[in-house]
Design an enzyme around this catalytic site. Sequence first.
Site, PDB file in Angstrom:
ATOM      1  N   LEU A  40      29.798  29.750  40.632  1.00  0.00           N
ATOM      2  CA  LEU A  40      30.283  31.130  40.627  1.00  0.00           C
ATOM      3  C   LEU A  40      31.093  31.264  39.341  1.00  0.00           C
ATOM      4  O   LEU A  40      31.716  30.293  38.896  1.00  0.00           O
ATOM      5  CB  LEU A  40      31.189  31.393  41.839  1.00  0.00           C
ATOM      6  CG  LEU A  40      30.527  31.392  43.219  1.00  0.00           C
ATOM      7  CD1 LEU A  40      31.571  31.576  44.318  1.00  0.00           C
ATOM      8  CD2 LEU A  40      29.464  32.475  43.317  1.00  0.00           C
ATOM      9  N   ASP A  41      31.097  32.471  38.751  1.00  0.00           N
ATOM     10  CA  ASP A  41      31.871  32.675  37.527  1.00  0.00           C
ATOM     11  C   ASP A  41      33.354  32.418  37.794  1.00  0.00           C
ATOM     12  O   ASP A  41      33.810  32.520  38.938  1.00  0.00           O
ATOM     13  CB  ASP A  41      31.712  34.122  37.025  1.00  0.00           C
ATOM     14  CG  ASP A  41      30.271  34.443  36.673  1.00  0.00           C
ATOM     15  OD1 ASP A  41      29.505  33.502  36.393  1.00  0.00           O
ATOM     16  OD2 ASP A  41      29.922  35.638  36.704  1.00  0.00           O
ATOM     17  N   LYS A  42      34.106  32.189  36.735  1.00  0.00           N
ATOM     18  CA  LYS A  42      35.549  31.906  36.893  1.00  0.00           C
ATOM     19  C   LYS A  42      36.240  33.053  37.644  1.00  0.00           C
ATOM     20  O   LYS A  42      37.109  32.821  38.477  1.00  0.00           O
ATOM     21  CB  LYS A  42      36.170  31.690  35.507  1.00  0.00           C
ATOM     22  CG  LYS A  42      37.639  31.386  35.531  1.00  0.00           C
ATOM     23  CD  LYS A  42      38.051  30.624  34.313  1.00  0.00           C
ATOM     24  CE  LYS A  42      38.799  31.333  33.244  1.00  0.00           C
ATOM     25  NZ  LYS A  42      39.508  32.519  33.325  1.00  0.00           N
TER      26      LYS A  42
ATOM     27  N   LYS B 185      26.248  40.666  37.865  1.00  0.00           N
ATOM     28  CA  LYS B 185      26.871  41.516  36.832  1.00  0.00           C
ATOM     29  C   LYS B 185      25.805  42.078  35.894  1.00  0.00           C
ATOM     30  O   LYS B 185      25.852  43.252  35.510  1.00  0.00           O
ATOM     31  CB  LYS B 185      27.891  40.700  36.030  1.00  0.00           C
ATOM     32  CG  LYS B 185      29.098  40.280  36.855  1.00  0.00           C
ATOM     33  CD  LYS B 185      29.988  39.329  36.068  1.00  0.00           C
ATOM     34  CE  LYS B 185      31.108  38.794  36.946  1.00  0.00           C
ATOM     35  NZ  LYS B 185      31.771  37.638  36.361  1.00  0.00           N
TER      36      LYS B 185
END
Length: 249
Positions: free
Chosen positions: A101-103, A205
């Site tokens: 998962l992105d930061k 996104k």
Amino acid sequence: MLIRLDKFLADAGVGTRSEVKSIIKKKAVTLNGMCVDKPEIKLNPDTDEVAVNGSSVASRGKVTYLLHKPAGYVCATEDSRFPTVMELVPQGRDLFPVGRLDKDTEGLLLITNDGAMAHRMLSPRSHVDKAYLALLDGPAESGYISLFEEGVDIGDDKLTLPSKLVICDENDPALAYLPEEYRSGLCPGQTVLLTIQEGRYHQVKRMFHAVGREVVYLKRLSFGELMLPLSLKKGEAILCDPYMPADGT
Ligand code: URA
């Protein structure tokens, strides 16, 4: 070979020897379905079934945590700049995050030492569903539903696989997962649930960017049959059985 219950649980990564003793004393552990409260009890790791809070602890040391990933942590085993998700689960046991998962993304992340399970969950051929709650920078249009169903051009060789978009109304139960700070002043259609079958880089996104919207907040609510329990606080992890559906409570 028989081993002590507290050693079995510590070896499986459930916690330190003293932590697992306290878990056993709290009557959270079952051995072949029966509650046990003595750390010294002996078991056969190859044939006996041990569970903690109802989740089975696999023998041969396979262990999987379901983490509520907070923003600010990177999905890596080590990083020179940022804290990693590995700091949020017990150390050792060759654990690694199942995918990324992105930061700045929160939500359900599995951390395991079970390579076969991780491969099955991540393989593009497995088409394992991943559901995300997204807060957008403006309302989603109903036309996005068919666009996402057909596949979107996000700049890769291929369109995205069909995905399912639900535009949340104000009574949608998924909104319970939206942090308090984002709940006021929402316009209709600004929160959505998107279920995708792939795990491309920044996929959610980029899908919204492709239709003219930006994602302001993103949280993964489910991965395959596993749901993020509403009661699990950010930064907390529980042992889970990736071979058994969780009930999401
Ligand atoms: N899609 C994204 O854009 N980010 C994530 O972290 C996961 C899916």
